[in-house]
Structures are given as C-alpha cells and as structure tokens.
Enzyme design. Structure first.
Site, PDB file in Angstrom:
ATOM      1  N   HIS A  98       5.008  -3.730  -2.636  1.00  0.00           N
ATOM      2  CA  HIS A  98       3.723  -4.418  -2.777  1.00  0.00           C
ATOM      3  C   HIS A  98       2.498  -4.135  -2.262  1.00  0.00           C
ATOM      4  O   HIS A  98       2.412  -3.511  -1.044  1.00  0.00           O
ATOM      5  CB  HIS A  98       3.843  -6.149  -2.583  1.00  0.00           C
ATOM      6  CG  HIS A  98       2.508  -6.668  -3.282  1.00  0.00           C
ATOM      7  ND1 HIS A  98       1.551  -6.933  -2.402  1.00  0.00           N
ATOM      8  CD2 HIS A  98       2.556  -7.434  -4.283  1.00  0.00           C
ATOM      9  CE1 HIS A  98       0.569  -7.575  -3.308  1.00  0.00           C
ATOM     10  NE2 HIS A  98       1.370  -8.019  -4.228  1.00  0.00           N
ATOM     11  N   GLU A 170       1.052  -2.858 -10.631  1.00  0.00           N
ATOM     12  CA  GLU A 170      -0.021  -3.868 -10.210  1.00  0.00           C
ATOM     13  C   GLU A 170      -1.319  -2.856  -9.645  1.00  0.00           C
ATOM     14  O   GLU A 170      -1.120  -2.688  -8.493  1.00  0.00           O
ATOM     15  CB  GLU A 170       0.588  -4.507  -9.051  1.00  0.00           C
ATOM     16  CG  GLU A 170       1.846  -5.370  -9.497  1.00  0.00           C
ATOM     17  CD  GLU A 170       1.931  -6.701  -8.591  1.00  0.00           C
ATOM     18  OE1 GLU A 170       1.723  -7.508  -9.062  1.00  0.00           O
ATOM     19  OE2 GLU A 170       2.034  -6.705  -7.380  1.00  0.00           O
ATOM     20  N   GLY A 176      -5.507 -10.201  -6.585  1.00  0.00           N
ATOM     21  CA  GLY A 176      -6.142 -11.308  -5.720  1.00  0.00           C
ATOM     22  C   GLY A 176      -7.438 -11.882  -5.931  1.00  0.00           C
ATOM     23  O   GLY A 176      -7.781 -11.639  -7.293  1.00  0.00           O
ATOM     24  N   SER A 216      -4.078 -10.349 -11.206  1.00  0.00           N
ATOM     25  CA  SER A 216      -4.455 -11.562 -11.857  1.00  0.00           C
ATOM     26  C   SER A 216      -4.514 -12.041 -13.278  1.00  0.00           C
ATOM     27  O   SER A 216      -5.146 -12.013 -14.169  1.00  0.00           O
ATOM     28  CB  SER A 216      -6.228 -10.990 -11.966  1.00  0.00           C
ATOM     29  OG  SER A 216      -6.801 -10.798 -10.451  1.00  0.00           O
TER      30      SER A 216
END
Ligand code: PGA
Length: 262
Positions: A98, A170, A176, A216
């Site tokens: 991640h 991502e 975020g 998002s």
C-alpha cells in the site's frame, strides 16, 4: 462476458476491536443476498482485530485480510507479523505495498518482491498495490513506474500461483483526504497499461488477474469506474468505513455495471 466484481476496504489504523466487529457484522448482514460467485467482498482490518474477526465473520461472505506481512516465517524481526501467524487465523488475503507502506515506511520494490513471493507460497490471495506519485505523473513516467513496480514485485511468481494474485492500482495523488480521484478515463488507461504488463509477464493468464482501482472512490465515481473494461473492482478507503454507506456504494456500482452490460 460479464466480469466478476471485487469490492473491498483497508481500514488502515482506524477502528478498535469492538468497532471493527460491529462494522463487519453490519456489512455481512447488509450484503447477505449478493451472490458470492459474482461478487467478492473483502475487508482488511487492524491486526489486533483479526483474531476476533476470524471467529465472528463468515469468510465465505466477507473475506478477511492483513494489511502487511513479513517475508520470513520466524526470527529476529521485532515488530513484524509472520505468514505462519496469519495462517493461524485462517485469513484469505494479504495486502502488500500500500502507498503508506511504501512512502511512510520506506518499503521498496525489492522488499515487496520478497513479501509477495512469501505470501503466495503460504497460500494467501495476494493483493499487491501499485501506483505513481504526483511528481512521477507530472514527469509523465507513470507507465514506467507501474512497469517497474510490477516487474520487480512479481518477478518470482510461479504460474500455478497466478489465480491468487490481485493487483490494486492506487495512484498516490488520489489517496486520502487530500487526494483527488483519478477520472475513470485516466484510471482505465492505467489499468490497461497494467494489463499489458501482466500479459507480457504471464501470457494469456495475465488477462485473468483482477485489477482493482483505489484512491478516493466514492458513491458517485464508483458507478463510472466500475464500468471501465479493465477495472475489475474497487478498493475503497474512507467511503467504505461505514457499513451502510459501503453497502450502498457496492449496490450502486453493481447496478451501474449491470446496466452497462445490457
Ligand atoms: P481513500 O483510500 O479511498 O480514503 O482515498 C484509499 C486507499 O488508501 O486504499
């Protein structure tokens, strides 16, 4: 042909044990009717919640995963979690790479390659996250970055392990509270690039590896993201952390995908 859809969330460092169990039970109940041959739903909570979660939650309905894992089975690795410890919990998924692991904790492609190899060897469905940062996007080297992350991270995989490999795209700039979601068009282009690299590496089998989009994702953009040809699922953060909202998002996305197929 209809694609199988994947919906999941990483709870990051949020929710204590009780909150996690309540959330998981709500999500399990709310999504009982969804056919798991068509839809996979997964949640990746904190390590401390996993033991209780693995007892209370039916993993045929909600797959559980870990947010990180050490490559070694045991040894002098203070603060790390071994694949054997995760096997003891009966988890299905291990998430690796991640953006926060890469950028806050300094995990590089070589470390991730060892982790991916170990995770697959221990039988976990392995979700490798990849994505360029803002600067790399500005320099127009996103495709090169994705290629490096994939070719390094997946370099030791055996063909028979491929059915347990998932990729999450991502983009770091999309993740975020300060993130800006990628447009569906941009996400599709990058997913298509990822698909090309996977096919280069694994031939026709590369076509079958699910590629999820994250960064998002929300109630609105979920509907258009999921209809893109190379987006197989949504990996959601903030918009998934309330069970009702996540259930709503999943159903909107499914409806939108079904409409797009007719
Ligand atoms: P976000 O998180 O949906 O809150 O941007 C995504 C992620 O970190 O996977």
């Amino acid at each position: 042909m209809k694609k199988k859809l994947y919906f999941g969330s990483n709870l990051k460092m949020y929710k204590n044990i009780n909150e996690t169990i309540t959330y998981l039970k709500q999500l399990q109940n709310a999504t009982l009717d969804l056919n798991r041959l068509e839809y996979t739903i997964f949640i990746i909570p904190s390590f401390t919640s996993l033991h209780q979660a693995s007892k209370d939650i039916n993993q045929d309905l909600i797959w559980l995963g870990a947010q990180n894992m050490c490559w070694a089975e045991q040894g002098q690795f203070t603060g790390e979690i071994s694949p054997l410890m995760l096997q003891e919990l009966g988890l299905k998924i291990v998430e690796l790479g991640h953006s926060e692991r890469r950028h806050v904790f300094g995990e590089d492609n070589q470390i991730l390659q060892k982790k991916v190899t170990a995770s697959l060897e221990h039988g976990f469905t392995t979700l490798l996250c990849v994505g360029e940062n803002e600067q790399e996007k500005e320099f127009d080297i996103s495709n090169e970055i994705l290629r490096i992350q994939l070719k390094t991270g997946l370099s030791d995989i055996k063909e028979e392990q491929l059915p347990k490999l998932w990729i999450a795209y991502e983009p770091v700039w999309a993740i975020g509270v300060n993130g800006k979601p990628a447009t569906a068009e941009y996400a599709q282009k990058k997913h298509s690039e990822i698909r090309t690299v996977l096919e280069e590496m694994f031939g026709a089998k590369g076509k079958e590896i699910p590629i999820l989009y994250g960064g998002s994702v929300n109630l609105q953009n979920a509907e258009v993201l999921i209809t893109q040809p190379d987006i197989d699922g949504l990996f959601v953060g903030r918009s998934a952390w309330n069970a009702e909202e996540f259930n709503h998002l999943i159903r909107n996305a499914i409806n939108s995908y079904q409409k797009s197929c007719t």
